[in-house]
Design an enzyme around this catalytic site. Structure first.
Site, PDB file in Angstrom:
ATOM      1  N   HIS A 121      33.975  37.802  24.684  1.00  0.00           N
ATOM      2  CA  HIS A 121      34.453  36.444  24.935  1.00  0.00           C
ATOM      3  C   HIS A 121      33.418  35.664  25.760  1.00  0.00           C
ATOM      4  CE1 HIS A 121      38.383  37.544  23.392  1.00  0.00           C
ATOM      5  NE2 HIS A 121      38.788  36.299  23.538  1.00  0.00           N
ATOM      6  N   LYS A 153      47.710  43.166  22.783  1.00  0.00           N
ATOM      7  CA  LYS A 153      48.997  43.661  23.236  1.00  0.00           C
ATOM      8  C   LYS A 153      49.358  43.064  24.583  1.00  0.00           C
ATOM      9  CE  LYS A 153      47.707  47.890  25.637  1.00  0.00           C
ATOM     10  NZ  LYS A 153      48.089  49.197  26.093  1.00  0.00           N
TER      11      LYS A 153
END
Lengths: 194, 283
Positions: free
Chosen positions: A35, A98
């Site tokens: 990222h 998740k």
């Protein structure tokens, strides 16, 4: 609703909380370092309408071929510090991981018409079974196997459950609220025991 | 015995223990929440695929951990530590395992799952001339949801119940529920956590403590935890825990340590049994 989609996905606003999606096409892996890297340097992969997966896989090389051994989701909340800017810059359709994400991501999902979907934690073998091959990999030397930007070819990758939609709704808020009520009732019950 | 330890690690990582398989299947049959059913179904498909393909069931193959239950007269005791370390190195390549041993100051991964104090080996001695090696690699996500609470003794069993339930609530979906909760009461801080870890992982699912009042506490905590509605992966449902196991030690008058260890659904465990004649078996 159950959807069987091909990437890229250009109409993610249609998904509702609880919808189950199976994806065929390309899956782009990006976790913590990826990222940061993509935000700083731009993406070598076109991410418009992409499915971005928070995952640090186990991959080995056998006879010159990559073999994905296990590729379950990692905890998404760590990417909360990047995700809103990531969505704004690259316009993916779906973020998969998740545990869900926070307010900043929820706002960005709404603004740019994307969703967050949960993949069942720990299901590394099931994920690997649906990954049909490695299309490309970027930043491998710099970031190492678990952190590199992998592009997988996938078939019926899922079940991905939409838990944050493109309209500002988060399934986690509902579960948390309900669980908090249950907790208070249980604590009261314990307190009243002799 | 190195071959057998490698084999035990491989089986722990790729074949979910049968007690946990049955507990998850039963939970799927009983579960009434649709979202929860999707999650349990994916978990069941996952461990089935892992077993069939001899693949690790989760990409986090854990911190390699061994609990050794050994007789005073076990003749091969001097070889155990080196055998385990070598087995971990081999298993890392052969299973394969994710390299999960990182230097906390230098951030360097040793790449073979060994390093300072790891693989972690816990030793316990007893009468006899055999040894049982419990092979229990444990994932980081569920280990992060461990807790130590130094309670005031005055809060009593009520205080223990409240703290455990609040702990499970706060953990939410992060430890990959449905989980197995181990609770250790008494001793000191370290013993409470060791008892909790043994209770969570070494005991079968389901099982109850041999002492009636402890078994009753386990029943109560199990039922309350599943009334929280956190559900598989924290997405809601009836199945938050597969079981709750409690163990205790006598405590100091001034302390009431409460250790809580959470084991994710990927309950990886095998045993290596070695007798005095050098006969080795993996179960």
């Amino acid at each position: 609703m159950e959807y069987h989609e091909k990437t890229p996905i250009m109409d993610a606003r249609k998904y509702k909380l609880g919808d189950v999606v199976y994806v065929t096409g390309e899956l782009v892996l990006a976790r913590d370092e990826a990222h940061k890297k993509l935000l700083e340097e731009g993406s070598p992969v076109d991410l418009k309408g992409a499915v971005v997966y928070h995952c640090g896989p186990v991959i080995t090389k056998r006879n010159g071929e990559w073999k994905v051994v296990a590729a379950g989701p990692t905890t998404s909340i760590r990417m909360e510090i990047f995700e809103d800017k990531f969505i704004e810059k690259f316009r993916p359709a779906m973020i998969v991981g998740k545990g869900g994400m926070g307010e900043r991501t929820l706002k960005a999902l709404k603004e740019y018409g994307a969703v967050y979907a949960a993949y069942t934690g720990g299901c590394g073998a099931l994920a690997a079974e649906r990954i049909k091959g490695v299309k490309e990999v970027h930043f491998l030397e710099e970031l190492g196997i678990p952190e590199a930007v992998w592009v997988f070819n996938v078939e019926e990758f899922g079940p991905l459950v939409v838990t944050m939609d493109a309209h500002g709704n988060s399934y986690y808020d509902n579960v948390d609220e309900e669980a908090k009520k249950n907790l208070d009732a249980l604590l009261n019950k314990i307190e009243s025991e002799s | 015995m190195i071959d057998e330890i490698v084999e035990a690690i491989r089986r722990a990582e790729t074949e979910l223990a049968e007690d946990t398989v049955q507990a998850l299947k039963k939970a799927y049959e009983k579960e009434t929440n649709e979202m929860a059913r999707t999650q349990l179904k994916a978990i069941i498909e996952n461990f089935t695929v892992a077993r069939k393909g001899s693949l690790p069931m989760c990409q986090d193959t854990g911190l390699q951990t061994f609990f050794i239950d050994m007789g005073y007269d076990f003749p091969y005791r001097a070889q155990l530590k080196d055998a385990i370390t070598e087995a971990v190195r081999r298993a890392t390549k052969e299973v394969p395992l994710r390299p999960n041993a990182v230097h906390p100051f230098l951030h360097k991964n040793s790449e073979d799952n060994t390093g300072r104090f790891v693989p972690y080996i816990h030793w316990e001695l007893r009468e006899g001339d055999d040894a049982i090696i419990h092979v229990i690699p444990k994932g980081g996500g569920s280990e992060n949801m461990s807790g130590l609470y130094m309670l005031s003794p005055g809060v009593g069993i009520k205080g223990i119940k409240k703290t455990v339930i609040e702990h499970i609530f706060k953990s939410g979906g992060y430890p990959c529920p449905p989980t197995i909760i181990g609770v250790g009461i008494g001793g000191g801080a370290d013993l409470a956590l060791t008892l909790a870890k043994k209770a969570a992982i070494l005991r079968p699912v389901p099982s109850r403590h041999e002492e009636e009042f402890v078994a009753q506490l386990e029943d109560e905590l199990y039922e309350m935890a599943n009334k929280l509605g956190i559900g598989p992966m924290g997405l809601g449902g009836d199945t938050t825990v597969l079981d709750v196991h409690v163990e205790y030690a006598h405590r100091h008058p001034a302390t009431l340590p409460l250790g809580i260890v959470t084991q994710c659904w990927a309950n990886r465990k095998r045993k290596v049994l070695i007798d005095a004649n050098g006969h080795v078996e993996v179960v």
